[in-house]
Design an enzyme around this catalytic site. Structure first.
Site, PDB file in Angstrom:
ATOM      1  N   GLU A  33       0.864  -1.169   0.000  1.00 57.61           N
ATOM      2  CA  GLU A  33       0.000   0.000   0.000  1.00 57.61           C
ATOM      3  C   GLU A  33       0.908   1.227   0.000  1.00 57.61           C
ATOM      4  O   GLU A  33       1.822   1.310   0.827  1.00 57.61           O
ATOM      5  CB  GLU A  33      -0.884  -0.017   1.262  1.00 57.61           C
ATOM      6  N   ARG A 259       5.562 -12.878   9.526  1.00 58.12           N
ATOM      7  CA  ARG A 259       6.235 -11.601   9.301  1.00 58.12           C
ATOM      8  C   ARG A 259       7.680 -11.694   9.737  1.00 58.12           C
ATOM      9  O   ARG A 259       8.004 -12.428  10.660  1.00 58.12           O
ATOM     10  CB  ARG A 259       5.596 -10.502  10.155  1.00 58.12           C
ATOM     11  N   LYS A 269       4.627   0.567   9.385  1.00 56.90           N
ATOM     12  CA  LYS A 269       4.703   1.860   8.710  1.00 56.90           C
ATOM     13  C   LYS A 269       4.172   2.980   9.600  1.00 56.90           C
ATOM     14  O   LYS A 269       4.657   4.100   9.539  1.00 56.90           O
ATOM     15  CB  LYS A 269       3.933   1.799   7.387  1.00 56.90           C
TER      16      LYS A 269
HETATM   17  P1  ATP Z   1       2.871  -2.302   7.860  1.00 62.04           P
HETATM   18  O1  ATP Z   1       2.218  -3.145   8.890  1.00 62.04           O
HETATM   19  O2  ATP Z   1       4.315  -2.050   8.058  1.00 62.04           O
HETATM   20  O3  ATP Z   1       2.109  -1.063   7.548  1.00 62.04           O
HETATM   21  P2  ATP Z   1       1.672  -3.632   5.728  1.00 62.04           P
HETATM   22  O4  ATP Z   1       1.493  -5.079   5.857  1.00 62.04           O
HETATM   23  O5  ATP Z   1       0.482  -2.792   5.947  1.00 62.04           O
HETATM   24  O6  ATP Z   1       2.893  -3.191   6.579  1.00 62.04           O
HETATM   25  P3  ATP Z   1       1.733  -3.523   2.951  1.00 62.04           P
HETATM   26  O7  ATP Z   1       2.176  -2.393   2.132  1.00 62.04           O
HETATM   27  O8  ATP Z   1       0.300  -3.831   2.995  1.00 62.04           O
HETATM   28  O9  ATP Z   1       2.291  -3.223   4.367  1.00 62.04           O
HETATM   29  O10 ATP Z   1       2.578  -4.823   2.644  1.00 62.04           O
HETATM   30  C1  ATP Z   1       2.825  -5.311   1.367  1.00 62.04           C
HETATM   31  C2  ATP Z   1       3.174  -6.768   1.456  1.00 62.04           C
HETATM   32  O11 ATP Z   1       4.317  -6.954   2.282  1.00 62.04           O
HETATM   33  C3  ATP Z   1       2.047  -7.570   2.072  1.00 62.04           C
HETATM   34  O12 ATP Z   1       1.864  -8.737   1.322  1.00 62.04           O
HETATM   35  C4  ATP Z   1       2.543  -7.877   3.451  1.00 62.04           C
HETATM   36  O13 ATP Z   1       2.029  -9.107   3.889  1.00 62.04           O
HETATM   37  C5  ATP Z   1       4.061  -7.921   3.273  1.00 62.04           C
HETATM   38  N1  ATP Z   1       4.736  -7.543   4.506  1.00 62.04           N
HETATM   39  C6  ATP Z   1       4.525  -6.433   5.248  1.00 62.04           C
HETATM   40  N2  ATP Z   1       5.286  -6.442   6.351  1.00 62.04           N
HETATM   41  C7  ATP Z   1       6.004  -7.588   6.322  1.00 62.04           C
HETATM   42  C8  ATP Z   1       6.964  -8.192   7.212  1.00 62.04           C
HETATM   43  N3  ATP Z   1       7.346  -7.594   8.352  1.00 62.04           N
HETATM   44  N4  ATP Z   1       7.483  -9.391   6.861  1.00 62.04           N
HETATM   45  C9  ATP Z   1       7.119  -9.987   5.721  1.00 62.04           C
HETATM   46  N5  ATP Z   1       6.224  -9.483   4.843  1.00 62.04           N
HETATM   47  C10 ATP Z   1       5.662  -8.296   5.139  1.00 62.04           C
HETATM   48 MG    MG Z   2      -1.258  -3.620   4.813  1.00 61.74          MG
END
Ligand code: ATP
Ligand code: MG
Length: 563
Positions: A33, A259, A269
């Site tokens: 995102e 994760r 984020k």
């Molecule tokens: P955050 O919680 O940091 O805001 P998010 O999951 O909302 O992260 P996205 O931009 O939605 O961030 O993530 C894009 C992809 O990266 C998704 O498929 C998510 O599952 C994966 N992802 C995010 N954080 C991690 C992590 N710590 N380890 C592995 N994969 C991750």
């Molecule tokens: Mg997300």
């Protein structure tokens, strides 16, 4: 080890699906995102999604999951693209956006309404929350749940036409308000937001929810394996429910993995944004940030990051990975790649009283101790030199093998010197050492084979290049700052120290981001933003040794017991 033993559970599923003929080609997506910069956790997801496709001759989409216009921006989109490319992956012509599908998603929502699977709810947000129930208590049906298909279609069209204000209505799936899975209690599909979209402009005033948009976007792109993190496990029934109702031509499969959490760092984020907004760091790309942009600016090599996520592995169990493991990957990569140079970070002047004035000798210095093919360079040697303050001790213990009053030390690639006199200022601080050199001990060519225990680094004063050197350390003192309520209390007050260093003249040539080892000190590179030929600004990438090792081991043992 055989290939099967190294295959993680996702690669095993993919292998089986290819072998059974379920899929002829693997198609994956990385769906960030654009509401912040990518971080080290995303490196894992990027390497996994692009990796499994590349390994099997498949394809990967970079899909910007832009369903939440209030928090998204073009700056984040550009940063994401740059970061994925920098990691060495190429989406070719497969850059897509959830917003590319807003038209199709709208039509799918209309179909759900026609099938009696969705309705327009006119409860307020607070009421919806209240009707939803709790984990132990079933929810209640909204009084609007039994609106006719015609009324729902009419209201939904008018929502889209902009006839209502934000929050007046929402479109919800009609599933089961008493489901033990909260995600199945008539989740929202569309909400009204009268704000423009960074990609779609002002075409829409209703926006689809993530769960609805995500699975269908996967279906539209013929994704075979939709790989996401464990927090989406409870969303999988909903993911499948949309596919069951709408029966798209292609059916993707969602698979969850754990994760990647990194010790002494936050990987959310929202929390990273707090650090930026409050000015605790200089920006998303501050070299202390675990963002890809920050790690690039710090000087972490791509190969080390990719090796790190490989070692961390794809698993189902949440765990905290030691920062030491990441840093060791960096040391290993740079230990082999980086040329050696000399720099003095806390300078103390040495005057060689018996060395002729106005004389400069060029000393030949090896660029890499284990790689002779990287050649040598010349280092000017003269009467006045800088050495490290730490390399001199007035009252030295017996095992101190560097310089002490009356003691001797070898200057690397130079001569053996002896400290004859210590000069102090009025406050009693040592400000200069008067030494003599032994002309028979020149490195490589000296006629004497006299040996001394210690060897130290040095830079000629007259030829030194001034530099502002940023010594970075961990941003947090706490092994798991994610678990701390107030991240401020977990900050390491000493995460950045800036010193005025003296560099050997060859370091004038170093280009931004190019890493070298400063002998005995660590790995360093010019800062990609603040460095210029006229004013060197150098970042410390990592020290030579892990000073946190013991502390971290203990903290990790405790942490991984609780996780
Ligand atoms: P955050 O919680 O940091 O805001 P998010 O999951 O909302 O992260 P996205 O931009 O939605 O961030 O993530 C894009 C992809 O990266 C998704 O498929 C998510 O599952 C994966 N992802 C995010 N954080 C991690 C992590 N710590 N380890 C592995 N994969 C991750
Ligand atoms: Mg997300």
């Amino acid at each position: 080890m055989s290939e099967t033993e190294t295959r993680d559970f996702i690669r095993q599923i993919i292998h089986d699906d290819l072998e059974s003929g379920k899929h002829a080609e693997i198609v994956t997506r990385f769906p960030p995102e654009p509401n912040g910069y990518l971080h080290v956790g995303h490196v894992m997801s990027i390497c996994l999604n692009f990796g499994v496709a590349a390994e099997t001759g498949g394809r990967t989409y970079l899909r910007l999951d832009d369903t939440n216009p209030g928090k998204e921006s073009k700056e984040y989109v550009d940063a994401i693209k740059r970061d994925v490319h920098w990691l060495g992956f190429d989406w070719e012509d497969r850059l897509t956006h959830a917003s590319d599908y807003f038209g199709k998603l709208y039509e799918s929502a209309c179909r759900l309404i026609e099938m009696g699977c969705a309705y327009v709810d006119s409860l307020s947000a607070d009421e919806i929350r209240e009707y939803r129930g709790t984990l132990t208590e079933a929810g209640r049906n909204s009084p609007y749940r039994n609106r006719s298909v015609e009324e729902n279609l009419d209201l939904f069209r008018r929502m889209r036409a902009g006839e209502f204000g934000d929050g007046e209505h929402v479109l919800r799936a009609r599933i089961d308000m008493s489901s033990p899975n909260m995600n199945m209690r008539d989740p929202a599909l569309y909400r009204i937001r009268h704000i423009p979209h960074q990609n779609a402009g002002d075409e829409w005033c209703i926006y689809p929810m993530y769960d609805f948009a995500h699975g269908l976007s996967d279906a539209y792109e013929h994704i075979t394996h939709s790989l996401c993190t464990l927090e989406f496990e409870d969303h999988r029934p909903l993911y499948d429910w949309f596919l069951d109702q709408l029966k798209p031509e292609h059916r993707p499969r969602q698979i969850e993995f754990s994760r990647l959490n990194l010790a002494y760092a936050v990987t959310s984020k929202r929390k990273l944004n707090t650090l930026v907004e409050e000015g605790i760091v200089s920006g998303w790309d501050d070299p202390r940030m675990p963002t890809i942009a920050g790690m690039r600016r710090r000087g972490y090599p791509v190969a080390a990051l990719r090796e790190f996520v490989t070692r961390a592995g794809v698993t189902k169990k949440d765990k905290l990975i030691e920062m030491g493991m990441l840093e060791n990957c960096i040391r290993e990569t740079l230990g082999e790649q980086a040329e050696r140079r000399m720099a003095v970070l806390r300078p103390l002047k040495v005057i060689l009283t018996n060395y002729p004035e106005n004389t400069v000798e060029m000393m030949s210095a090896m660029n890499h101790p284990a790689r002779p093919e990287l050649g040598t360079r010349e280092m000017p040697f003269s009467r006045e030199l800088w050495i490290e303050q730490d390399d001199f001790m007035e009252e030295a213990p017996r095992k101190f093998f560097r310089l002490r009053p009356g003691g001797e030390v070898r200057l690397r690639f130079g001569y053996i010197i002896r400290c004859d006199e210590v000069v102090k200022n009025a406050a009693g601080d040592v400000v200069e050492l008067r030494c003599s050199y032994d002309p028979d001990t020149r490195s490589g060519t000296g006629s004497s084979n006299r040996k001394v225990k210690g060897t130290i680094h040095w830079v000629s004063c007259e030829h030194a290049v001034d530099a502002s050197v940023r010594l970075y350390d961990r941003l947090f003192n706490e092994a798991n700052p994610n678990a701390v309520d107030d991240i401020h209390s977990a900050l390491n007050p000493k995460s950045l120290e800036v010193v005025d260093g003296k560099l050997e003249p060859a370091l004038m040539e170093l280009s931004a981001g190019q890493a070298v080892q400063f002998e005995r000190l660590g790995y360093f590179c010019p800062d990609e933003k603040d460095d210029s030929a006229g004013a060197r600004v150098i970042n410390r990438i990592v020290t030579l040794r892990d000073s946190w090792a013991k502390l971290e081991k203990q903290a990790m043992q405790q942490q991984n017991q609780v996780v």
